[in-house]
Design an enzyme around this catalytic site. Structure first.
Site, short mmCIF file in Angstrom:
data_model
loop_
_atom_site.label_atom_id
_atom_site.label_comp_id
_atom_site.label_asym_id
_atom_site.label_seq_id
_atom_site.Cartn_x
_atom_site.Cartn_y
_atom_site.Cartn_z
N ASP A 21 0.85 -1.18 0.00
CA ASP A 21 0.00 0.00 0.00
C ASP A 21 0.89 1.23 0.00
O ASP A 21 1.97 1.22 0.60
CB ASP A 21 -0.90 0.01 1.24
CG ASP A 21 -2.14 0.89 1.06
OD1 ASP A 21 -1.99 2.02 0.58
OD2 ASP A 21 -3.24 0.43 1.39
N VAL A 50 1.73 1.83 -6.96
CA VAL A 50 1.50 1.03 -8.15
C VAL A 50 1.77 1.79 -9.44
O VAL A 50 1.75 1.21 -10.52
CB VAL A 50 0.06 0.46 -8.18
CG1 VAL A 50 -0.19 -0.43 -6.99
CG2 VAL A 50 -0.98 1.57 -8.26
N SER A 123 -15.05 -3.45 -11.55
CA SER A 123 -16.20 -2.73 -11.00
C SER A 123 -17.42 -3.03 -11.86
O SER A 123 -17.30 -3.47 -13.01
CB SER A 123 -15.93 -1.22 -11.02
OG SER A 123 -17.11 -0.47 -10.77
N TYR A 136 -13.16 6.75 -15.12
CA TYR A 136 -13.24 5.61 -14.21
C TYR A 136 -13.84 4.41 -14.94
O TYR A 136 -13.33 3.28 -14.85
CB TYR A 136 -14.08 5.96 -12.99
CG TYR A 136 -14.24 4.85 -11.99
CD1 TYR A 136 -13.23 4.57 -11.05
CD2 TYR A 136 -15.38 4.06 -11.95
CE1 TYR A 136 -13.37 3.55 -10.13
CE2 TYR A 136 -15.53 3.04 -11.04
CZ TYR A 136 -14.52 2.79 -10.12
OH TYR A 136 -14.66 1.77 -9.20
N VAL A 171 -19.85 -0.15 -3.08
CA VAL A 171 -19.37 -0.65 -1.80
C VAL A 171 -18.99 0.56 -0.94
O VAL A 171 -18.43 1.54 -1.44
CB VAL A 171 -18.14 -1.56 -1.98
CG1 VAL A 171 -17.74 -2.20 -0.65
CG2 VAL A 171 -18.42 -2.63 -3.02
#
Length: 249
Positions: A21, A50, A123, A136, A171
């Site tokens: 992370d 990342v 997603s 997105y 979520v």
């Protein structure tokens, strides 16, 4: 928060786990939970961005040195920020590709790896477009497409690695906070975004985890996109193509 989780397993029993992370504080709670349940020697945290192949490569190298190999990879980093579409694509899609390609250097049976499974977090927006989040949506469509293509490539080439995508609905995570600011130039569509949430409902984090576990442990699943909704899960059906004739089947 940007999360990138790497798991090492054997025979489907959790033996070791490396948490990656960019946010050390965000990783503290899950790290402590894993240490308490499985022992401190079974878990490590490695700070990793990342967007940096160098950092990914270093983190994977440390994981292999610590635990002896990589059997499972979960690419889970993601943001929702239409004001920064390039960063959205870089983290959500390119981060998945970066992580996958580096992990394959360790996992690919053609190069001496043990094989394994990679689960990418896509997603519901990777199945059907979100009008308020074009970049997105593009990133998540890309994750689904990349996952399915890699699954086919692995099967055809003999990598010994399965690839699947989990596609959650809404979520309750950091991505759902302060939506109008995250939508940028599409903030005028905030009401439509909230209406979609009202219609679809919220998915529990535990349900997403259970779906991911199913994709990890079911050896028959390869190239799947599992849509996780409040009303129930479903495996998406996509057109396939004959590789020799390049025509839809």
């Amino acid at each position: 928060s940007l999360k990138f989780s790497l798991y090492g397993t054997c025979l489907h029993f959790l033996l070791t786990v490396a948490l990656l992370d960019i946010n050390e504080a965000a990783a503290e709670r899950p790290l402590q939970a894993l240490e308490q349940q499985f022992g401190a020697e079974k878990t490590i945290f490695l700070k990793c961005d990342v967007e940096s192949e160098e950092q990914i490569r270093a983190a994977f190298k440390k994981t292999v040195e610590t635990f002896g190999g990589i059997d499972i990879l979960c690419n889970n980093a993601g943001i929702l920020n239409e004001t920064s579409w390039e960063k959205t694509i870089s983290i959500n899609l390119m981060g998945v590709i970066r992580g996958t390609y580096v992990a394959l250097e360790q996992m690919n049976r053609l190069s001496g790896g043990r094989g394994g499974v990679i689960v990418n977090t896509a997603s519901m927006a990777g199945i059907g477009p979100f009008l308020s989040c074009p970049s997105y949506t593009a990133s998540k469509f890309g994750v689904v497409g990349f996952t399915r293509a890699m699954a086919a490539a692995s099967e055809a080439s003999g990598y010994g690695v399965r690839f699947n995508a989990v596609c959650p609905g809404f979520v309750q995570t950091d991505l759902m906070t302060n939506i109008p600011v995250r939508l940028g130039q599409f903030s005028n569509l905030t009401a439509a975004a909230h209406q979609l949430v009202d219609v679809m409902g919220m998915v529990a984090v535990s349900d997403v985890a259970a779906a991911a576990l199913e994709l990890l442990t079911d050896n028959t699943k390869n190239g799947e996109a599992l849509l996780v909704l409040q009303s129930g899960n479903m495996y998406m059906q996509f057109p396939s193509f004959n590789p020799t004739q390049n025509k839809p089947l």
